[in-house]
Design a protein around this motif. Structure first.
Motif, PDB file in Angstrom:
ATOM      1  N   ILE A 156       0.845  -1.204   0.000  1.00 15.22           N
ATOM      2  CA  ILE A 156       0.000   0.000   0.000  1.00 15.22           C
ATOM      3  C   ILE A 156       0.882   1.257   0.000  1.00 15.22           C
ATOM      4  CG2 ILE A 156      -1.711   1.318   1.356  1.00 15.22           C
ATOM      5  CD1 ILE A 156      -2.961  -1.117   0.095  1.00 15.22           C
TER       6      ILE A 156
ATOM      7  N   SER B  58      -5.540   4.906   5.590  1.00 15.88           N
ATOM      8  CA  SER B  58      -6.196   3.757   4.944  1.00 15.88           C
ATOM      9  C   SER B  58      -6.331   2.585   5.916  1.00 15.88           C
ATOM     10  CB  SER B  58      -5.391   3.291   3.729  1.00 15.88           C
ATOM     11  OG  SER B  58      -5.248   4.329   2.814  1.00 15.88           O
TER      12      SER B  58
ATOM     13  N   TYR C 143      -6.882  -1.983  -1.414  1.00 12.18           N
ATOM     14  CA  TYR C 143      -6.397  -1.076  -2.461  1.00 12.18           C
ATOM     15  C   TYR C 143      -7.461  -0.047  -2.837  1.00 12.18           C
ATOM     16  CZ  TYR C 143      -1.874  -3.086  -3.597  1.00 12.18           C
ATOM     17  OH  TYR C 143      -0.555  -3.461  -3.553  1.00 12.18           O
TER      18      TYR C 143
ATOM     19  N   ALA D   1      -7.266   2.623  -0.292  1.00 15.67           N
ATOM     20  CA  ALA D   1      -6.058   3.445  -0.445  1.00 15.67           C
ATOM     21  C   ALA D   1      -6.160   4.359  -1.671  1.00 15.67           C
ATOM     22  CB  ALA D   1      -4.836   2.544  -0.556  1.00 15.67           C
TER      23      ALA D   1
END
Lengths: 205, 178
Positions: free
Chosen positions: A50, A71, A94, A97
């Motif tokens: 990330i 996140s 994801y 993020a």
């Protein structure tokens, strides 16, 4: 989707996503049971990926660190809401993020723009390292980094998700919130733009 | 064979995995047989490899740095029944409920069935007693009065006598006929 377990290698040598979701699922269950070590394990498993994604999309380490923290804080709080039937845990993470990177860019745009107007070119510190230099990149990597940064935000995130993370177009669509066909079309554009920008590096190799 | 003007486009599609499986397989055979195409494919793939290497290098972070960035573990909201005070209160409520059930059961056992218990409560007895005595006393009174009226008109010759009603079993008063 989460049941995909066979890892395949993409043409550019990236391992396609292997959803080790049984492990993630077990960690999630332990997290939900209140086990602190499970949170640490889950973080250790995904934090590096990330962080790299955030650095690539935001071009700034401080912003990337902030988004990484934000996140994971969000993901930990909403862990009970993660639905393994909808997407793999990695895809879900994801998605969070990338969404935070969008927000960060949006928030940063206005002050950066106005301060840039006020500062003018004569106040720029020429001795300070450029963002690419601060990332300790070789000369070739700096050229590639510049080519990546010259892509539009939409093309850059698609290219990074595909080239670096090895996500399928369906997964890219899920993460970014676009149809699969749009993800494919963005990837074509990103690839062509990068190939043109990196023509010199490719020939030298 | 691939047309020369279409080759770069097709190779990009091939490298990006955007071709249908049948076409991809056909193209793979052609690439395998043509070293020039292989070189072009290699160049296309290099774009992705360069991006991957650069992102890997740019986003490097040591474990200590990442560990420092880990957010606080959220406190789990435990259900209220996990609270010791709530558990004690629930134990007390359960004990009182149990005692009540035992007392009720004992009462029922002592008095027989549940119907018998309900019908023999003090309230039911009081109501029954009132209802039994009141009508009996009321029915006795008219019999005596009617008898007396009949006797007042015995000396008047034009009056037709009304026979006295029979005495009720309850108001068994002896009639005075002289």
């Amino acid at each position: 989707m989460s049941s995909i377990s066979d890892s395949s290698v993409t043409p550019w040598g990236i391992e396609a996503p292997t959803y080790a979701d049984e492990q993630s699922q077990s960690l999630i269950q332990r997290c939900l049971a209140g086990e602190e070590s499970a949170y640490v394990a889950l973080y250790n498993q995904y934090a590096g990926m990330i962080y790299r994604l955030c650095v690539s999309l935001l071009q700034n380490r401080e912003d990337a660190e902030e988004v990484l923290q934000d996140s994971f804080e969000y993901a930990f709080r909403r862990l009970a809401q993660y639905d393994a039937n909808k997407s793999a845990f990695k895809t879900w993470l994801y998605q969070i993020a990338v969404s935070r990177c969008h927000n960060k860019r949006r928030r940063k745009w206005l002050p950066t723009f106005s301060l840039g107007q006020l500062a003018g070119p004569e106040l720029t510190d020429t001795d300070s390292p450029t963002p690419a230099e601060s990332l300790r990149l070789t000369e070739q990597q700096q050229a590639v980094w510049a080519a990546i940064q010259n892509l539009s935000d939409k093309l850059r995130e698609t290219a990074v998700l595909r080239y670096y993370e090895g996500f399928s177009y369906v997964e890219i669509g899920q993460i970014v919130g676009i149809p699969t066909k749009t993800a494919e079309s963005r990837m074509r554009l990103a690839h062509n733009a990068l190939r043109e920008a990196l023509a010199e590096q490719i020939e030298n190799d | 064979m691939i047309e020369t003007n279409k080759a770069p486009h097709l190779l990009t599609e091939y490298v990006l995995d955007l071709l249908p499986p049948s076409e991809k397989q056909r193209l793979a055979q052609q690439i395998g047989a043509d070293p020039a195409l292989q070189a072009q494919v290699q160049q296309e793939r290099q774009v992705g490899q360069l991006v991957k290497q650069t992102v890997q290098q740019a986003g490097q972070a040591d474990n200590a740095q990442l560990a420092r960035l880990m957010p606080a573990v959220p406190r789990q909201k435990r259900p209220f029944w996990h609270n010791p005070a709530a558990q004690q209160a629930m134990r007390q409520v359960a004990m009182v409920t149990m005692m009540f059930i035992l007392l009720l059961g004992g009462w029922q056992w002592f008095n027989g069935s549940q119907t018998a218990v309900l019908s023999q409560t003090p309230t039911a007895i009081a109501v029954t007693a009132t209802m039994t005595h009141t009508p009996t006393a009321t029915q006795t009174q008219p019999a005596v009065v009617e008898t007396a009226v009949a006797r007042e008109f015995t000396h008047t010759p034009n009056v037709s006598y009304t026979p006295a009603p029979l005495s009720t079993p309850v108001a068994d008063v002896p009639m005075n006929t002289n």
